[in-house]
Design an enzyme around this catalytic site. Structure first.
Site, PDB file in Angstrom:
ATOM      1  N   ARG A 156       2.110  20.178  -2.712  1.00  0.00           N
ATOM      2  CA  ARG A 156       1.474  18.878  -2.430  1.00  0.00           C
ATOM      3  C   ARG A 156       1.265  18.687  -0.932  1.00  0.00           C
ATOM      4  O   ARG A 156       0.275  18.105  -0.502  1.00  0.00           O
ATOM      5  CB  ARG A 156       2.307  17.741  -3.023  1.00  0.00           C
ATOM      6  N   ARG A 199      14.087  11.374  -3.603  1.00  0.00           N
ATOM      7  CA  ARG A 199      13.395  10.595  -4.636  1.00  0.00           C
ATOM      8  C   ARG A 199      13.480  11.307  -5.984  1.00  0.00           C
ATOM      9  O   ARG A 199      13.636  10.673  -7.032  1.00  0.00           O
ATOM     10  CB  ARG A 199      11.925  10.431  -4.221  1.00  0.00           C
ATOM     11  N   ARG A 219      -8.343  10.588  -1.243  1.00  0.00           N
ATOM     12  CA  ARG A 219      -7.575  11.759  -0.832  1.00  0.00           C
ATOM     13  C   ARG A 219      -8.477  12.921  -0.448  1.00  0.00           C
ATOM     14  O   ARG A 219      -7.968  13.969  -0.062  1.00  0.00           O
ATOM     15  CB  ARG A 219      -6.699  12.210  -1.997  1.00  0.00           C
ATOM     16  N   LYS A 261       4.112   5.566   1.868  1.00  0.00           N
ATOM     17  CA  LYS A 261       2.875   4.808   1.586  1.00  0.00           C
ATOM     18  C   LYS A 261       3.105   3.741   0.520  1.00  0.00           C
ATOM     19  O   LYS A 261       2.679   2.609   0.663  1.00  0.00           O
ATOM     20  CB  LYS A 261       1.778   5.715   1.006  1.00  0.00           C
TER      21      LYS A 261
HETATM   22  P1  AMP Z   1       1.032  10.085  -5.694  1.00  0.00           P
HETATM   23  O1  AMP Z   1       1.849   9.209  -6.589  1.00  0.00           O
HETATM   24  O2  AMP Z   1       0.037   9.302  -4.890  1.00  0.00           O
HETATM   25  O3  AMP Z   1       1.871  10.997  -4.834  1.00  0.00           O
HETATM   26  O4  AMP Z   1       0.167  11.039  -6.659  1.00  0.00           O
HETATM   27  C1  AMP Z   1       0.777  11.931  -7.559  1.00  0.00           C
HETATM   28  C2  AMP Z   1      -0.238  12.961  -8.048  1.00  0.00           C
HETATM   29  O5  AMP Z   1      -1.309  12.297  -8.731  1.00  0.00           O
HETATM   30  C3  AMP Z   1      -0.911  13.778  -6.958  1.00  0.00           C
HETATM   31  O6  AMP Z   1      -0.141  14.905  -6.557  1.00  0.00           O
HETATM   32  C4  AMP Z   1      -2.209  14.182  -7.652  1.00  0.00           C
HETATM   33  O7  AMP Z   1      -1.997  15.216  -8.586  1.00  0.00           O
HETATM   34  C5  AMP Z   1      -2.551  12.933  -8.435  1.00  0.00           C
HETATM   35  N1  AMP Z   1      -3.381  11.981  -7.646  1.00  0.00           N
HETATM   36  C6  AMP Z   1      -3.049  10.712  -7.281  1.00  0.00           C
HETATM   37  N2  AMP Z   1      -4.033  10.134  -6.591  1.00  0.00           N
HETATM   38  C7  AMP Z   1      -5.027  11.069  -6.508  1.00  0.00           C
HETATM   39  C8  AMP Z   1      -6.311  11.082  -5.885  1.00  0.00           C
HETATM   40  N3  AMP Z   1      -6.778  10.021  -5.212  1.00  0.00           N
HETATM   41  N4  AMP Z   1      -7.049  12.220  -6.000  1.00  0.00           N
HETATM   42  C9  AMP Z   1      -6.599  13.294  -6.678  1.00  0.00           C
HETATM   43  N5  AMP Z   1      -5.397  13.352  -7.273  1.00  0.00           N
HETATM   44  C10 AMP Z   1      -4.605  12.249  -7.191  1.00  0.00           C
END
Ligand code: AMP
Length: 187
Positions: free
Chosen positions: A144, A127, A88, A13
């Site tokens: 996750r 990563r 999300r 993404k």
């Molecule tokens: P990402 O970098 O998008 O994979 O996000 C890393 C972590 O940040 C996720 O595993 C969540 O703990 C938190 N996070 C990021 N975006 C959201 C969201 N829209 N809603 C809830 N938690 C989020």
């Protein structure tokens, strides 16, 4: 144009959102990046978010919805944004719809990037080795992914029902996937 890039963690993404942002000259907003930055700076938001992130859990909706409110209201978002990592949950998706509607705007398109589970695990472990993200451990990755299927996957139906979902096969090279996205958006 307001575009959401949707997909499991490790689906690419962020990479595809960035390429699309350059191609459309529209800012990419990633809640994960904003939260990691806040955690590094030790702000209130960062402190609230960090333990959820480290456990592979979602940060509570009320915290995220405030953040989304702030970013979608910012002047840089006024001509459209690429949303990476949000919404999300269905509650977040409803908040995005409401906030955009207040600006007479809407979600124009949701790119749903589909990658088999074994492949996303492999990518995330790669990563972890390269970027050292604290939530890219094997256990957190499984958590996750479980959270994705439980809380985020229902958004596929949410947006399909609204007629804005486009499925993008997410395997192959970065360029091949970017080309599929370009073709789907008729760029
Ligand atoms: P990402 O970098 O998008 O994979 O996000 C890393 C972590 O940040 C996720 O595993 C969540 O703990 C938190 N996070 C990021 N975006 C959201 C969201 N829209 N809603 C809830 N938690 C989020």
């Amino acid at each position: 144009m307001n575009i959401i890039v949707l997909g499991p963690p490790g689906s690419g993404k962020g990479t595809q959102g960035k390429l699309l942002s350059q191609r459309l000259s529209a800012p990419k907003i990633a809640t994960g990046d904003l939260l990691r930055d806040a955690a590094k700076r030790g702000t209130d938001l960062g402190q609230q978010a960090k333990s959820y992130m480290d456990q592979g859990l979602l940060v509570p909706d009320e915290v995220i919805i405030n953040l989304i409110d702030e970013v979608l209201c910012s002047p840089e978002a006024s001509n459209g944004v690429i949303m990476d990592g949000f919404p999300r949950t269905v509650a977040q998706a409803e908040a995005v719809d409401r906030l955009l509607a207040e600006r007479s705007s809407r979600v124009d398109c949701v790119l749903c990037i589909d990658v088999p589970e074994e492949e996303v695990v492999k990518r995330m472990l790669g990563r972890a080795a390269q970027e050292g993200r604290s939530d890219d451990t094997r256990e957190t990755i499984q958590q996750r992914l479980a959270v994705f299927w439980e809380q985020t996957a229902p958004l596929v139906t949410y947006y399909r029902d609204r007629g804005v979902l486009i499925d993008i096969p997410g395997t192959g090279t970065v360029d091949a996937i970017a080309e599929r996205i370009g073709a789907a958006l008729r760029l």
